[in-house]
Design a protein around this motif. Structure first.
Motif, PDB file in Angstrom:
ATOM      1  N   GLY A   9       1.038  -1.009  -0.125  1.00 11.16           N
ATOM      2  CA  GLY A   9      -0.122   0.206   0.264  1.00 11.16           C
ATOM      3  C   GLY A   9       1.112   1.494  -0.314  1.00 11.16           C
ATOM      4  O   GLY A   9       1.651   1.735  -1.078  1.00 11.16           O
ATOM      5  N   THR A  10       0.982   2.135   1.012  1.00 16.22           N
ATOM      6  CA  THR A  10       1.964   3.272   1.163  1.00 16.22           C
ATOM      7  C   THR A  10       3.081   2.924   1.639  1.00 16.22           C
ATOM      8  O   THR A  10       4.003   4.145   1.808  1.00 16.22           O
ATOM      9  N   GLY A  11       3.627   1.464   2.733  1.00 12.86           N
ATOM     10  CA  GLY A  11       4.802   1.704   2.258  1.00 12.86           C
ATOM     11  C   GLY A  11       5.145   1.563   3.488  1.00 12.86           C
ATOM     12  O   GLY A  11       6.190   2.136   4.627  1.00 12.86           O
ATOM     13  N   THR A  12       4.232   2.236   5.355  1.00 13.55           N
ATOM     14  CA  THR A  12       4.488   3.028   6.132  1.00 13.55           C
ATOM     15  C   THR A  12       4.304   1.934   7.257  1.00 13.55           C
ATOM     16  O   THR A  12       4.049   2.669   8.473  1.00 13.55           O
ATOM     17  N   GLY A  13       4.330   0.561   6.781  1.00  9.65           N
ATOM     18  CA  GLY A  13       4.219  -0.381   8.238  1.00  9.65           C
ATOM     19  C   GLY A  13       5.212  -0.647   8.788  1.00  9.65           C
ATOM     20  O   GLY A  13       6.487  -0.081   8.516  1.00  9.65           O
ATOM     21  N   SER A  57      -3.457   3.375   3.560  1.00  5.79           N
ATOM     22  CA  SER A  57      -3.893   3.540   2.853  1.00  5.79           C
ATOM     23  C   SER A  57      -5.178   2.296   3.873  1.00  5.79           C
ATOM     24  O   SER A  57      -4.579   2.048   4.971  1.00  5.79           O
ATOM     25  N   LEU A  58      -6.215   2.942   3.731  1.00  5.42           N
ATOM     26  CA  LEU A  58      -7.825   2.324   4.185  1.00  5.42           C
ATOM     27  C   LEU A  58      -7.083   0.799   4.787  1.00  5.42           C
ATOM     28  O   LEU A  58      -7.725   0.009   5.734  1.00  5.42           O
ATOM     29  N   CYS A  59      -7.479  -0.127   3.220  1.00  4.83           N
ATOM     30  CA  CYS A  59      -7.418  -1.404   3.097  1.00  4.83           C
ATOM     31  C   CYS A  59      -6.162  -1.363   3.631  1.00  4.83           C
ATOM     32  O   CYS A  59      -6.054  -3.037   4.214  1.00  4.83           O
ATOM     33  N   GLY A  60      -4.895  -1.316   4.172  1.00  7.25           N
ATOM     34  CA  GLY A  60      -3.579  -1.383   4.333  1.00  7.25           C
ATOM     35  C   GLY A  60      -3.804  -1.700   5.891  1.00  7.25           C
ATOM     36  O   GLY A  60      -3.351  -2.108   7.119  1.00  7.25           O
ATOM     37  N   MET A  61      -4.760  -0.276   6.767  1.00  2.75           N
ATOM     38  CA  MET A  61      -4.889  -0.274   8.009  1.00  2.75           C
ATOM     39  C   MET A  61      -5.902  -2.065   8.134  1.00  2.75           C
ATOM     40  O   MET A  61      -6.058  -2.169   9.106  1.00  2.75           O
ATOM     41  N   ALA A  62      -6.960  -1.993   7.565  1.00  3.58           N
ATOM     42  CA  ALA A  62      -7.264  -2.927   7.721  1.00  3.58           C
ATOM     43  C   ALA A  62      -7.241  -4.875   7.235  1.00  3.58           C
ATOM     44  O   ALA A  62      -6.746  -4.878   8.403  1.00  3.58           O
TER      45      ALA A  62
END
Length: 484
Positions: free
Chosen positions: A96-100, A163-168
């Motif tokens: 997603g955004t790579g912020t993990g 990203s919201l799907c990444g957050m999910a």
């Protein structure tokens, strides 16, 4: 599905080869051409700099690049790409955004990285039903900007513009979770592409109800699955009304114990606080320098209250009484939107503020969560352990729900320091487990906490997870090496 794949299959030609169970074929030039046949040449890359960019997140884990990156434009392309990978035993890694913060995007077994950011549409806003459906390229900030004139907002806020799907996928939460809940409570339905290309709607196609008792909860199964069970291609989310009024407050304390005791007492008093964030003196100093604040360099709480004007006055008065009883010498509050925005922007930038304390070092954020009654004990112990291990770090967290982070600054080229940091993280996780808590409140398991997960849920729980994984991902292609 077979018809959709004929074009790509022709390009593959005689490349198909026998692959024994459990083995994965290497990505060849022919396979890359097959990917291009699905999404077009501009949406496939094998350039070294692109692969490196997609081989890591913001964690301390080293880069593990994929063999190729694809940018699908819609769910049909995701399905066709997944089926291609499935037929040739090629690992699939969502991006997603790579912020993990747990190495969730690292392609430790190679494979194809599915960058889903080109799928960035807000598909279905239902103001009267308090719900919205988004594609995986839609971020938290983008959604709330889109909602700005509706009187609604999505309050789950992890800090980074994820990203919201990444957050999910990671089961994220953030500063507002104490009042509005985490992603787990705010995801209504998911569209998921499974490893073999099948498309699943976890609550049924198009459904957006407030509650259900219809069979197994497949939606919650995929929330927090970290891309190991499927690729989330849309998420239907629960929205909330924007509060009539908001007040933010900052209060400084003589010690960590006093600040966390205040947190516990505010929660126990039944005050409907929306946010209650803790920063130790190291983090306050870092935020002052990075964001231009002038807060006292002592353990500090940032609080925010939402509600009617009259209710807010009562809440602030009661909160002030509690913090003063615990030795707070400073309680400043503001209704001014610009001042509140400045305060919370500084809090959201705490990760980058901490990194600026030791330039050139990697950051690692722990993520334990304990019953709120044990929070003072574990935070005070964490501070002591930082000194004992000789590490540089700060404490910050969503203490209203028992979740806090220790942001470590580690010289990744110093093997001894890296080892001490690893040992500290394990000890902190085990301290949380000993207090009936969890090793991760919101970041996920990823690469680094698999052993702690085993200790947390036990052998039966791990075996059940493995069985679920094997049913949905028989060839172990979905983000392999993560969680289990």
């Amino acid at each position: 599905m077979a018809g959709q794949l004929r074009g790509a299959a022709r390009i593959l030609g005689s490349w198909r080869s026998y692959c024994s169970k459990g083995q994965q074929e290497k990505v060849s030039a022919d396979f890359v051409e097959a990917l291009k046949a699905v999404v077009g040449e501009p949406n496939v890359s094998t350039a070294g700099v692109v692969l490196e960019q997609h081989g890591h997140d913001e964690s301390m884990h080293g880069c593990s690049p994929p063999d190729a990156v694809v940018w699908p434009q819609n769910v049909e392309q995701v399905s066709r790409l997944a089926a291609l990978c499935y037929n040739h035993r090629i690992p699939i890694i969502p991006f997603g955004t790579g912020t993990g913060l747990e190495g969730g995007v690292n392609a430790i077994k190679g494979g194809i990285c599915f960058n889903l950011t080109h799928m960035d549409r807000i598909l279905d806003l239902n103001v009267d039903d308090f719900s919205v459906t988004v594609e995986p390229g839609v971020t938290h900030k983008a959604l709330n900007y889109y909602l700005r004139d509706t009187g609604l907002w999505f309050p789950v806020d992890p800090g980074a513009d994820a990203s919201l799907c990444g957050m999910a996928a990671t089961g994220a939460s953030g500063t507002n979770a104490v009042r509005y809940g985490t992603m787990l409570e705010n995801v209504v339905n998911l569209e998921v592409v499974l490893a073999d290309g099948q498309i699943l709607h976890t609550a049924g196609r198009g459904r957006r109800f407030q509650k259900s008792s219809a069979g197994y909860n497949l939606t919650e199964l995929f929330v927090g699955s970290e891309g190991t069970l499927g690729l989330i291609t849309t998420a239907t989310l629960r929205l909330h009304g924007i509060p009539e009024a908001t007040i933010a407050a900052v209060c400084a304390f003589p010690s960590i114990q006093a600040a966390v005791d205040s947190t516990v007492q505010i929660i126990q008093s039944g005050l409907p606080v929306a946010r209650i964030e803790f920063l130790d003196e190291v983090m306050v100093d870092a935020c002052n320098k990075y964001s231009g604040l002038t807060n006292a360099v002592t353990p500090t709480l940032f609080l925010e209250f939402h509600g009617s004007q009259q209710a807010l006055q009562e809440q602030v008065q009661r909160a002030e009484e509690i913090v003063q009883q615990n030795g707070s010498s400073h309680f400043a509050w503001s209704k001014d939107p610009e001042e509140r925005s400045r305060l919370w922007t500084a809090r959201h930038n705490a990760w980058y503020a901490a990194l600026a304390l030791r330039p050139g070092c990697k950051g690692y954020s722990t993520d334990v969560c304990v019953p709120i009654s044990r929070l003072p004990e574990i935070m005070v112990q964490a501070k002591k352990d930082l000194k004992a291990f000789g590490l540089t770090g700060s404490l910050v967290g969503h203490v209203g729900d028992g979740n806090f982070h220790c942001i470590l600054l580690v010289n990744s080229e110093d093997a001894d320091e890296h080892h001490r940091a690893t040992q500290f993280v394990k000890q902190l996780g085990r301290n949380a487990l000993a207090m009936n808590g969890t090793c991760t409140g919101e970041h996920g398991i990823g690469l680094g906490k698999r052993q702690l997960l085993k200790e947390e849920i036990g052998p039966v729980g791990i075996e059940i997870m493995r069985q679920i994984k094997s049913v949905l991902d028989t060839k172990n292609l979905m983000n392999p090496g993560k969680v289990l």
